[in-house]
Design a protein around this motif. Structure first.
Motif, PDB file in Angstrom:
ATOM      1  N   GLY A   1      58.312 137.815  87.503  1.00 40.04           N
ATOM      2  CA  GLY A   1      58.873 138.751  88.459  1.00 40.04           C
ATOM      3  C   GLY A   1      57.867 139.396  89.383  1.00 40.04           C
ATOM      4  N   THR A   2      56.582 139.068  89.258  1.00 41.80           N
ATOM      5  CA  THR A   2      55.565 139.634  90.160  1.00 41.80           C
ATOM      6  C   THR A   2      55.427 138.739  91.389  1.00 41.80           C
ATOM      7  OG1 THR A   2      53.798 138.458  89.001  1.00 41.80           O
ATOM      8  CG2 THR A   2      54.274 140.719  88.286  1.00 41.80           C
ATOM      9  N   TRP A   3      54.977 139.347  92.469  1.00 34.84           N
ATOM     10  CA  TRP A   3      54.814 138.619  93.715  1.00 34.84           C
ATOM     11  C   TRP A   3      53.357 138.329  93.972  1.00 34.84           C
ATOM     12  CZ3 TRP A   3      58.869 136.821  96.449  1.00 34.84           C
ATOM     13  CH2 TRP A   3      60.122 137.356  96.154  1.00 34.84           C
ATOM     14  N   GLY A   4      53.076 137.179  94.596  1.00 29.27           N
ATOM     15  CA  GLY A   4      51.710 136.811  94.932  1.00 29.27           C
ATOM     16  C   GLY A   4      51.706 135.665  95.928  1.00 29.27           C
ATOM     17  N   GLU A   5      50.510 135.391  96.452  1.00 29.92           N
ATOM     18  CA  GLU A   5      50.364 134.302  97.421  1.00 29.92           C
ATOM     19  C   GLU A   5      50.273 132.973  96.691  1.00 29.92           C
ATOM     20  OE1 GLU A   5      47.077 134.842 100.059  1.00 29.92           O
ATOM     21  OE2 GLU A   5      47.942 136.622 100.992  1.00 29.92           O
ATOM     22  N   LYS A   6      50.832 131.948  97.314  1.00 34.09           N
ATOM     23  CA  LYS A   6      50.755 130.606  96.734  1.00 34.09           C
ATOM     24  C   LYS A   6      49.345 130.089  96.941  1.00 34.09           C
ATOM     25  CE  LYS A   6      52.236 125.891  96.999  1.00 34.09           C
ATOM     26  NZ  LYS A   6      52.705 124.860  97.874  1.00 34.09           N
ATOM     27  N   LYS A   7      48.731 129.637  95.875  1.00 36.70           N
ATOM     28  CA  LYS A   7      47.382 129.064  95.930  1.00 36.70           C
ATOM     29  C   LYS A   7      47.504 127.572  96.221  1.00 36.70           C
ATOM     30  CE  LYS A   7      45.522 132.929  94.394  1.00 36.70           C
ATOM     31  NZ  LYS A   7      45.901 133.965  95.288  1.00 36.70           N
ATOM     32  N   CYS A   8      46.611 127.078  97.049  1.00 34.38           N
ATOM     33  CA  CYS A   8      46.612 125.638  97.360  1.00 34.38           C
ATOM     34  C   CYS A   8      45.295 125.002  96.948  1.00 34.38           C
ATOM     35  CB  CYS A   8      46.844 125.412  98.840  1.00 34.38           C
ATOM     36  SG  CYS A   8      48.504 125.846  99.345  1.00 34.38           S
TER      37      CYS A   8
ATOM     38  N   HIS B   1      54.130 137.755 104.423  1.00 38.34           N
ATOM     39  CA  HIS B   1      54.698 138.447 103.256  1.00 38.34           C
ATOM     40  C   HIS B   1      55.911 139.306 103.608  1.00 38.34           C
ATOM     41  CE1 HIS B   1      50.461 138.290 101.218  1.00 38.34           C
ATOM     42  NE2 HIS B   1      50.866 137.104 101.642  1.00 38.34           N
ATOM     43  N   CYS B   2      56.553 139.030 104.739  1.00 40.23           N
ATOM     44  CA  CYS B   2      57.769 139.754 105.115  1.00 40.23           C
ATOM     45  C   CYS B   2      58.973 139.207 104.351  1.00 40.23           C
ATOM     46  CB  CYS B   2      58.016 139.638 106.614  1.00 40.23           C
ATOM     47  SG  CYS B   2      56.691 140.353 107.613  1.00 40.23           S
ATOM     48  N   VAL B   3      58.870 137.946 103.935  1.00 36.90           N
ATOM     49  CA  VAL B   3      59.911 137.268 103.174  1.00 36.90           C
ATOM     50  C   VAL B   3      59.213 136.541 102.042  1.00 36.90           C
ATOM     51  CG1 VAL B   3      61.590 135.376 103.264  1.00 36.90           C
ATOM     52  CG2 VAL B   3      61.445 136.984 105.144  1.00 36.90           C
TER      53      VAL B   3
ATOM     54  N   ARG C   1      62.319 133.513  92.641  1.00 36.82           N
ATOM     55  CA  ARG C   1      62.307 132.554  91.520  1.00 36.82           C
ATOM     56  C   ARG C   1      63.674 131.917  91.312  1.00 36.82           C
ATOM     57  NH1 ARG C   1      61.226 137.247  87.253  1.00 36.82           N
ATOM     58  NH2 ARG C   1      63.312 138.146  87.284  1.00 36.82           N
ATOM     59  N   ASP C   2      64.718 132.494  91.938  1.00 40.22           N
ATOM     60  CA  ASP C   2      66.054 131.890  91.838  1.00 40.22           C
ATOM     61  C   ASP C   2      66.290 130.845  92.921  1.00 40.22           C
ATOM     62  OD1 ASP C   2      66.172 133.555  94.023  1.00 40.22           O
ATOM     63  OD2 ASP C   2      68.042 134.532  93.452  1.00 40.22           O
ATOM     64  N   GLY C   3      65.285 130.597  93.797  1.00 36.58           N
ATOM     65  CA  GLY C   3      65.413 129.583  94.840  1.00 36.58           C
ATOM     66  C   GLY C   3      65.854 130.122  96.180  1.00 36.58           C
ATOM     67  N   LEU C   4      66.169 131.401  96.274  1.00 36.19           N
ATOM     68  CA  LEU C   4      66.599 132.011  97.539  1.00 36.19           C
ATOM     69  C   LEU C   4      65.450 132.789  98.164  1.00 36.19           C
ATOM     70  CD1 LEU C   4      70.109 133.351  96.462  1.00 36.19           C
ATOM     71  CD2 LEU C   4      69.622 131.343  97.867  1.00 36.19           C
ATOM     72  N   LEU C   5      65.509 132.955  99.479  1.00 36.70           N
ATOM     73  CA  LEU C   5      64.537 133.794 100.171  1.00 36.70           C
ATOM     74  C   LEU C   5      64.894 135.256  99.922  1.00 36.70           C
ATOM     75  CD1 LEU C   5      64.182 131.960 103.602  1.00 36.70           C
ATOM     76  CD2 LEU C   5      62.565 131.968 101.714  1.00 36.70           C
ATOM     77  N   VAL C   6      63.853 136.091  99.752  1.00 37.63           N
ATOM     78  CA  VAL C   6      64.053 137.504  99.450  1.00 37.63           C
ATOM     79  C   VAL C   6      63.374 138.331 100.540  1.00 37.63           C
ATOM     80  CG1 VAL C   6      63.627 139.324  97.752  1.00 37.63           C
ATOM     81  CG2 VAL C   6      64.080 136.990  96.987  1.00 37.63           C
ATOM     82  N   ASP C   7      64.041 139.368 101.007  1.00 40.47           N
ATOM     83  CA  ASP C   7      63.488 140.301 101.985  1.00 40.47           C
ATOM     84  C   ASP C   7      62.438 141.164 101.289  1.00 40.47           C
ATOM     85  OD1 ASP C   7      62.944 142.378 103.742  1.00 40.47           O
ATOM     86  OD2 ASP C   7      65.036 142.728 104.253  1.00 40.47           O
ATOM     87  N   THR C   8      61.163 140.981 101.670  1.00 35.23           N
ATOM     88  CA  THR C   8      60.060 141.758 101.073  1.00 35.23           C
ATOM     89  C   THR C   8      59.314 142.501 102.177  1.00 35.23           C
ATOM     90  OG1 THR C   8      58.609 139.830 101.202  1.00 35.23           O
ATOM     91  CG2 THR C   8      59.764 140.173  99.118  1.00 35.23           C
ATOM     92  N   ARG C   9      60.067 143.141 103.057  1.00 27.54           N
ATOM     93  CA  ARG C   9      59.449 143.791 104.228  1.00 27.54           C
ATOM     94  C   ARG C   9      58.468 144.891 103.873  1.00 27.54           C
ATOM     95  NH1 ARG C   9      64.099 145.570 107.805  1.00 27.54           N
ATOM     96  NH2 ARG C   9      65.293 144.059 106.663  1.00 27.54           N
ATOM     97  N   ARG C  10      58.542 145.459 102.687  1.00 25.98           N
ATOM     98  CA  ARG C  10      57.573 146.501 102.293  1.00 25.98           C
ATOM     99  C   ARG C  10      56.176 145.915 102.124  1.00 25.98           C
ATOM    100  NH1 ARG C  10      60.041 151.319 100.633  1.00 25.98           N
ATOM    101  NH2 ARG C  10      62.276 151.111 100.273  1.00 25.98           N
ATOM    102  N   SER C  11      56.091 144.623 101.870  1.00 27.88           N
ATOM    103  CA  SER C  11      54.796 143.947 101.705  1.00 27.88           C
ATOM    104  C   SER C  11      54.321 143.301 102.989  1.00 27.88           C
ATOM    105  CB  SER C  11      54.909 142.858 100.634  1.00 27.88           C
ATOM    106  OG  SER C  11      55.400 143.375  99.435  1.00 27.88           O
ATOM    107  N   CYS C  12      55.088 143.427 104.056  1.00 25.73           N
ATOM    108  CA  CYS C  12      54.792 142.760 105.331  1.00 25.73           C
ATOM    109  C   CYS C  12      53.413 143.176 105.832  1.00 25.73           C
ATOM    110  CB  CYS C  12      55.875 143.123 106.343  1.00 25.73           C
ATOM    111  SG  CYS C  12      56.089 141.925 107.640  1.00 25.73           S
ATOM    112  N   GLN C  13      52.566 142.194 106.141  1.00 18.72           N
ATOM    113  CA  GLN C  13      51.192 142.486 106.538  1.00 18.72           C
ATOM    114  C   GLN C  13      51.044 142.713 108.035  1.00 18.72           C
ATOM    115  OE1 GLN C  13      49.019 139.129 105.021  1.00 18.72           O
ATOM    116  NE2 GLN C  13      48.689 140.102 103.057  1.00 18.72           N
ATOM    117  N   ALA C  14      51.688 141.914 108.838  1.00 19.29           N
ATOM    118  CA  ALA C  14      51.540 142.048 110.290  1.00 19.29           C
ATOM    119  C   ALA C  14      52.924 142.027 110.922  1.00 19.29           C
ATOM    120  CB  ALA C  14      50.700 140.906 110.835  1.00 19.29           C
TER     121      ALA C  14
END
Length: 179
Positions: free
Chosen positions: A172-179, A93-95, A99-112
């Motif tokens: 606009g919310t963030w979450g893990e991709k479910k498989c 969850h660091c990146v 939804r626009d197709g680009l990678l986004v820096d989400t370092r505040r959510s980084c788990q490890a």
């Protein structure tokens, strides 16, 4: 009787039989005393030099992990591709996949661990590559709008995102991709 003792003493002193003992004052220890007590000049010098030389502080792997450093793999993965590294960042969850197709820096959510300078450079390269791909797609299909190309590419790309990867939903919310 007292006078006689004084006369005898005066006679002896004038004859030179009576003299003060020769006294030698030594302000330093003799060589034997220095050897016996030991010389610590070399040891003190080495200790002073060692105190000035910075050395690393030893940490256990558990202490490093508590400070946020990722655990060291038992086997080095020298064959990691850029895609493998992006997948790892998505899982941690660091990146995130925006939804626009680009990678986004989400370092505040980084788990490890944390986002390194190499990771930031990798994200910039991937985003630059995606923008170039969309420009090329636009030249191949000029009748389709750039927004429509991006959306269709993003829908197909979203299917291939690694399970548990950090993705942005339509609202606009963030979450893990479910498989």
């Amino acid at each position: 009787m007292k006078h006689r003792g004084l006369l005898l003493l005066a006679a002896l002193a004038s004859s030179g039989c009576l003299s003060a003992p020769e006294i030698v004052m030594v302000d330093r220890a003799t060589a034997l005393e220095e050897q016996a007590s030991g010389s610590f000049k070399d040891v003190e010098l080495r200790l002073a030099r060692a105190g000035m030389r910075p050395t690393p502080v030893p940490f256990t792997p558990n202490q490093l992990e508590e400070m946020g450093s990722p655990p060291t793999p038992l086997v080095e993965n020298l064959g990691k591709t850029q895609a493998d590294r992006v997948d790892e960042l998505l899982r941690r969850h660091c990146v995130g996949e925006g939804r626009d197709g680009l990678l986004v820096d989400t370092r505040r959510s980084c788990q490890a661990g944390r986002l390194t300078a190499d990771d930031v450079a990798l994200v910039a390269r991937v985003n630059r590559s995606r923008l170039q791909l969309w420009q090329w797609m636009r030249t191949v299909r000029p009748s389709v709008s750039e927004e429509a190309l991006r959306r269709s590419w993003q829908q197909v790309h979203a299917e291939g995102v690694v399970c548990g990867g950090w993705v942005e939903s339509a609202d606009g919310t963030w979450g893990e991709k479910k498989c």
